[in-house]
Design a protein around this motif. Structure first.
Motif, short mmCIF file in Angstrom:
data_model
loop_
_atom_site.label_atom_id
_atom_site.label_comp_id
_atom_site.label_asym_id
_atom_site.label_seq_id
_atom_site.Cartn_x
_atom_site.Cartn_y
_atom_site.Cartn_z
N UNK A 202 52.53 -47.57 10.94
CA UNK A 202 51.78 -48.70 10.38
C UNK A 202 50.28 -48.58 10.70
N UNK A 203 49.95 -48.09 11.88
CA UNK A 203 48.54 -47.92 12.26
C UNK A 203 47.89 -46.81 11.45
N UNK A 204 48.62 -45.72 11.24
CA UNK A 204 48.06 -44.61 10.47
C UNK A 204 47.87 -44.98 9.00
N UNK A 205 48.80 -45.74 8.45
CA UNK A 205 48.62 -46.19 7.08
C UNK A 205 47.40 -47.09 6.97
N UNK A 206 47.21 -47.97 7.91
CA UNK A 206 46.05 -48.86 7.90
C UNK A 206 44.76 -48.05 7.99
N UNK A 207 44.72 -47.07 8.88
CA UNK A 207 43.50 -46.30 9.13
C UNK A 207 43.20 -45.30 8.02
N UNK A 208 44.23 -44.65 7.52
CA UNK A 208 44.05 -43.54 6.60
C UNK A 208 44.13 -43.94 5.12
N UNK A 209 44.88 -45.00 4.82
CA UNK A 209 45.15 -45.35 3.43
C UNK A 209 44.59 -46.73 3.07
N UNK A 210 45.07 -47.77 3.75
CA UNK A 210 44.72 -49.13 3.35
C UNK A 210 43.22 -49.39 3.46
N UNK A 211 42.65 -49.06 4.62
CA UNK A 211 41.23 -49.37 4.82
C UNK A 211 40.32 -48.56 3.89
N UNK A 212 40.50 -47.24 3.78
CA UNK A 212 39.62 -46.47 2.88
C UNK A 212 39.74 -46.88 1.41
N UNK A 213 40.92 -47.32 0.99
CA UNK A 213 41.12 -47.69 -0.40
C UNK A 213 40.79 -49.15 -0.68
N UNK A 214 40.43 -49.92 0.34
CA UNK A 214 40.12 -51.33 0.15
C UNK A 214 41.36 -52.19 -0.06
N UNK A 215 42.49 -51.77 0.50
CA UNK A 215 43.76 -52.48 0.32
C UNK A 215 43.92 -53.53 1.43
N UNK A 216 43.19 -54.63 1.29
CA UNK A 216 43.14 -55.63 2.37
C UNK A 216 44.36 -56.54 2.40
N UNK A 217 45.25 -56.43 1.41
CA UNK A 217 46.44 -57.29 1.35
C UNK A 217 47.72 -56.52 1.63
N UNK A 218 47.61 -55.32 2.15
CA UNK A 218 48.76 -54.43 2.32
C UNK A 218 49.07 -54.21 3.80
#
Length: 390
Positions: A202-218
């Motif tokens: 979950x931390x890696x998805x937040x750091x590598x995917x959600x945050x760079x893509x602007x996925x603030x609701x994921x």
């Protein structure tokens, strides 16, 4: 024999169903509304979806529409920014994370999974990371075990990845080297990410995917059973229930998602999914070379509707060619999210029901029809269906 999991059942009945009767295109439509889109959404509701949400993002802006209801009791409208369990669209995000590690030199696509995770799976010294990503590793999918026959039961339990793998190893294994959809492979990939990075998935998805893509609701929940933010009530049809009888659809919005985890556990919304494929196909998450490999697919039994599966991505065969993205199915929700090759044109569609009965084919064909009306500007027709009907 436990029932076939929802995604595979839905695809099987889709292929067997034949042609969805085209709905008439609207005589006039607003500039930003695809012709016939609203009728396609209404066809999905008529075919058994309590509610449906679609969001389109492209160079012309954003278009959002809903049909049906968010809740069969209150009859409220589907929220335009509804969150939902995206199910196997999660695989695209986990795959992108794995490929970032490949890009960084931390992994190789063709190394055996047993090198990093010794003893986790039988035959792990032969099954490669690439084979896990494209479902050719010869692994059974754990959710076909008897343990996962009733979501009202397993949705209240907590599972560890080890327990999910053990369930898979108690099932017959498919032939290695041929496509056979397996959630077990993505549980192993989640463990691989954690082993290589030293952090929770979950931390890696937040750091590598959600945050760079602007996925603030994921987010990827572990055991919490709710959904943050506005959402529609999720429903499912129990095995053997008659969908035509009132009350046959059971609410199942709250469930412990530990059974899904790295395979199909992410919660998101249509805006964020469109942002994800924009970032991925726009080259912001992985290199062009690796993106090409992600979209190099193996043939699937779901052709011609979903003809190929790559590395965490699947193709949908539309009348104007293939688009890449993913579909997802989990008790409560079904999702289709696709984009053009550049990621500039994106569309996500969500329905708040999971069904495994044959009639679901018409609902899913209506969803594919909606995709086709946006990307191709015309109704969807199965290849060869017109000549077959004649």
């Amino acid at each position: 024999m436990p029932p076939m999991n929802g995604k595979r059942m839905a695809i099987a009945v889709l292929v067997a169903a034949g042609l969805l009767s085209p709905v008439p295109a609207a005589a006039q439509a607003r500039h930003d509304e695809p012709v016939g889109m609203r009728q396609a959404l209404e066809a999905a509701v008529s075919a058994g979806a309590p509610g449906v949400l679609v969001r389109i993002d492209d160079e012309h802006g954003t278009w959002i529409a809903t049909r049906g209801t968010a809740d069969l009791d209150t009859r409220g409208a589907v929220p335009r920014e509804a969150r939902f369990r995206v199910a196997s669209v999660t695989k695209s995000m986990v795959a992108a994370t794995v490929l970032q590690l490949v890009q960084e030199g931390e992994l190789s696509l063709d190394e055996p999974i047993g090198r990093r995770l010794p003893g986790q799976i039988d035959g792990g010294d032969q099954i490669t990371v690439r084979e896990l990503l494209n479902h050719t590793g010869g692994l059974a999918t754990y959710d076909e075990a008897a343990e996962f026959a009733d979501p009202e039961q397993y949705g209240k339990r907590s599972y560890t990845p080890r327990q999910l793998i053990d369930e898979a190893e108690g099932l017959p294994s498919p032939e290695r080297g041929r496509f056979s959809y397996s959630n077990t492979g993505y549980i192993l990939l989640g463990l691989l990410v954690e082993k290589v990075t030293g952090h929770e998935l979950s931390e890696e998805l937040e750091r590598r995917i959600f945050r760079p893509a602007g996925m603030t609701r994921s987010y990827l929940p572990k055991t919490w059973d709710g959904i943050r933010g506005p959402h529609a009530t999720g429903y499912y049809l129990p095995t053997g229930a008659d969908p035509s009888r009132p009350g046959s659809l059971r609410p199942i919005t709250r469930l412990n998602p530990s059974f899904a985890w790295a395979a199909y556990g992410v919660v998101s919304d249509a805006r964020d999914l469109n942002r994800f494929y924009q970032a991925l196909f726009g080259g912001r998450l992985v290199s062009q070379n690796l993106l090409t490999q992600m979209r190099t697919g193996v043939t699937t039994p779901q052709a011609p509707i979903f003809p190929r599966y790559g590395l965490g991505l699947e193709a949908v065969g539309l009348t104007c060619g293939e688009m890449w993205g993913a579909t997802g199915s989990i008790p409560g929700y079904e999702t289709l999210s696709f984009a053009d090759a550049t990621g500039k044109r994106r569309m996500t569609l969500s329905v708040n029901v999971h069904r495994g009965d044959p009639a679901v084919a018409h609902m899913l064909l209506a969803a594919v029809d909606a995709l086709n009306r946006y990307f191709c500007g015309e109704p969807y027709e199965l290849p060869g269906a017109a000549s077959k009907a004649r």
